[in-house]
Scaffold this motif. Sequence first.
Motif, PDB file in Angstrom:
ATOM      1  N   TRP A   1     127.747 120.525  30.320  1.00 51.67           N
ATOM      2  CA  TRP A   1     128.755 120.157  29.309  1.00 51.67           C
ATOM      3  C   TRP A   1     130.030 120.993  29.404  1.00 51.67           C
ATOM      4  O   TRP A   1     130.842 120.991  28.474  1.00 51.67           O
ATOM      5  N   HIS A   2     130.229 121.668  30.528  1.00 52.40           N
ATOM      6  CA  HIS A   2     131.513 122.386  30.771  1.00 52.40           C
ATOM      7  C   HIS A   2     131.546 122.794  32.245  1.00 52.40           C
ATOM      8  O   HIS A   2     130.836 123.693  32.655  1.00 52.40           O
ATOM      9  N   LEU A   3     132.389 122.117  33.012  1.00 49.28           N
ATOM     10  CA  LEU A   3     132.391 122.348  34.468  1.00 49.28           C
ATOM     11  C   LEU A   3     133.815 122.285  35.028  1.00 49.28           C
ATOM     12  O   LEU A   3     134.582 121.391  34.665  1.00 49.28           O
ATOM     13  N   HIS A   4     134.104 123.205  35.945  1.00 46.48           N
ATOM     14  CA  HIS A   4     135.374 123.167  36.689  1.00 46.48           C
ATOM     15  C   HIS A   4     135.098 122.667  38.097  1.00 46.48           C
ATOM     16  O   HIS A   4     134.332 123.292  38.844  1.00 46.48           O
ATOM     17  N   LEU A   5     135.726 121.561  38.460  1.00 45.58           N
ATOM     18  CA  LEU A   5     135.543 121.010  39.812  1.00 45.58           C
ATOM     19  C   LEU A   5     136.761 121.221  40.694  1.00 45.58           C
ATOM     20  O   LEU A   5     136.682 120.989  41.902  1.00 45.58           O
TER      21      LEU A   5
ATOM     22  N   ILE B   1     134.202 117.421  32.588  1.00 47.75           N
ATOM     23  CA  ILE B   1     135.085 117.970  33.615  1.00 47.75           C
ATOM     24  C   ILE B   1     136.312 118.609  32.969  1.00 47.75           C
ATOM     25  O   ILE B   1     137.086 117.926  32.279  1.00 47.75           O
ATOM     26  N   MET B   2     136.481 119.885  33.214  1.00 46.80           N
ATOM     27  CA  MET B   2     137.614 120.604  32.632  1.00 46.80           C
ATOM     28  C   MET B   2     138.934 120.139  33.250  1.00 46.80           C
ATOM     29  O   MET B   2     139.000 119.874  34.460  1.00 46.80           O
ATOM     30  N   PRO B   3     139.966 120.050  32.393  1.00 51.57           N
ATOM     31  CA  PRO B   3     141.239 119.456  32.829  1.00 51.57           C
ATOM     32  C   PRO B   3     142.290 120.494  33.256  1.00 51.57           C
ATOM     33  O   PRO B   3     143.469 120.150  33.364  1.00 51.57           O
TER      34      PRO B   3
ATOM     35  N   GLU C   1     133.062 126.431  23.135  1.00 49.92           N
ATOM     36  CA  GLU C   1     132.570 126.478  24.502  1.00 49.92           C
ATOM     37  C   GLU C   1     132.335 127.895  24.975  1.00 49.92           C
ATOM     38  O   GLU C   1     133.002 128.832  24.532  1.00 49.92           O
ATOM     39  N   HIS C   2     131.414 128.011  25.897  1.00 51.22           N
ATOM     40  CA  HIS C   2     131.060 129.284  26.534  1.00 51.22           C
ATOM     41  C   HIS C   2     131.095 130.457  25.542  1.00 51.22           C
ATOM     42  O   HIS C   2     131.812 131.426  25.727  1.00 51.22           O
ATOM     43  N   ILE C   3     130.286 130.342  24.494  1.00 51.28           N
ATOM     44  CA  ILE C   3     130.275 131.416  23.495  1.00 51.28           C
ATOM     45  C   ILE C   3     129.642 132.680  24.095  1.00 51.28           C
ATOM     46  O   ILE C   3     128.744 132.611  24.941  1.00 51.28           O
TER      47      ILE C   3
ATOM     48  N   THR D   1     127.834 125.147  32.026  1.00 60.36           N
ATOM     49  CA  THR D   1     127.777 126.278  32.967  1.00 60.36           C
ATOM     50  C   THR D   1     129.093 127.024  33.071  1.00 60.36           C
ATOM     51  O   THR D   1     129.118 128.208  33.372  1.00 60.36           O
ATOM     52  N   ASP D   2     130.225 126.314  32.839  1.00 59.47           N
ATOM     53  CA  ASP D   2     131.540 126.907  33.132  1.00 59.47           C
ATOM     54  C   ASP D   2     131.593 127.389  34.578  1.00 59.47           C
ATOM     55  O   ASP D   2     132.286 128.358  34.884  1.00 59.47           O
ATOM     56  N   SER D   3     130.835 126.734  35.452  1.00 63.37           N
ATOM     57  CA  SER D   3     130.914 127.079  36.873  1.00 63.37           C
ATOM     58  C   SER D   3     132.372 126.912  37.288  1.00 63.37           C
ATOM     59  O   SER D   3     132.949 125.837  37.131  1.00 63.37           O
TER      60      SER D   3
HETATM   61 ZN    ZN Z   1     135.765 126.933  31.780  1.00 65.06          ZN
END
Ligand code: ZN
Length: 346
Positions: free
Chosen positions: A13-17, A39-41, A174-176, A247-249
């Motif tokens: 539910w939180h990813l950087h591609l 997908i993060m913008p 997000e990503h607490i 993941t905030d990968s």
């Molecule tokens: Zn992020």
Amino acid sequence: MTQTLTLRRPDDWHLHLRDGDMLRAVLPHTAAHFARAIIMPNLVPPVVRGADAAAYRDRILAALPEGSDFTPLMTLYLTEDTEPDDVAAAHASGLITAVKLYPAGATTNSASGVSNFDKVAPVLDRMADIGLPLCTHGEVTDPEVDIFDREAVFIDRVMDPLRKRHAGLKVVMEHITTSDAVAYVRSAGANLGATITTHHLVINRNHILAGGIKPHYYCLPVAKRETHRLALRAAATSGDARFFLGTDSAPHTDANKLLPCGCAGCFTAPNTMSILAEIFEQDGALKHLEAFTSLNGPAFYGLPVNEDTLTLTRTSAAYPDHIDTPEGPVTVFDPMMPLNWSVSRD
Ligand code: ZN
Ligand code: NCD
């Protein structure tokens, strides 16, 4: 002892591609395990209008490995000029799943984010009306506020007033990274959820700073002290429906991480599921792993859970220490522990 564990296929539910060569290099690692991802913008330039999101979605779909059924869930980057009608149209057509709030200057590529929240009030009201969630990077950018306090201060100064002003708006913190955020989410109703990353369940701030500086453990929000990590572990492994995996990968090349002013981000896409199985087992909570990775997120977003499954098998799992990309190597997050669960698609 459990030897295999079959879960509904997980979502991120939180990813950087990213884009271009980096997108093509990192996407297969997520698509191998995850069915969907938010997908993060924060591209350069950011994904601001519906048309930008449609074009980015096409580039992601074109970068997927042959036969992959991965679905990117697109987001728009909220700016002070975002038009409510553009957002509503992108939502109505099924193109976007959420809108992302970056306080201006909070993190990588956030310069076009929000400083004056009055300017975004009309679009937030519209989102509340149509049931479109707001994903938030919850850190104040005030240079006077200590970086380790920026999330807790954000809750008081921004998050709580925003949720009171826009009652009915669905919000994801997000990503607490703090016990303050865990407590705030627990105190709120069903309109508030939170994502937790894999790396914040593993590292505290000592891992970044003690015994030499470790740039590969530097991300934003920065990892906090151990008591906070333990609060995140307790929340993630509890089964509480308001906490789910994001993941905030966030891939950056080693050249960009290992600089006098290095980039923030941990690349966890390849080994996230093995690490999570390890963590949940350590905490005696394997029975709640599926809720965290595969059930709570869809429930919050009002989406169906995935029909297919993923199997974890108790056998030593090995991951490369980096992946090669045309832009240079990207280091894979090192969890500093043996991984005893390997992952296979069913
Ligand atoms: Zn992020
Ligand atoms: C993210 C990135 O690199 O885009 N970095 C990070 O440390 N998490 C941005 C973000 O999510 O803050």
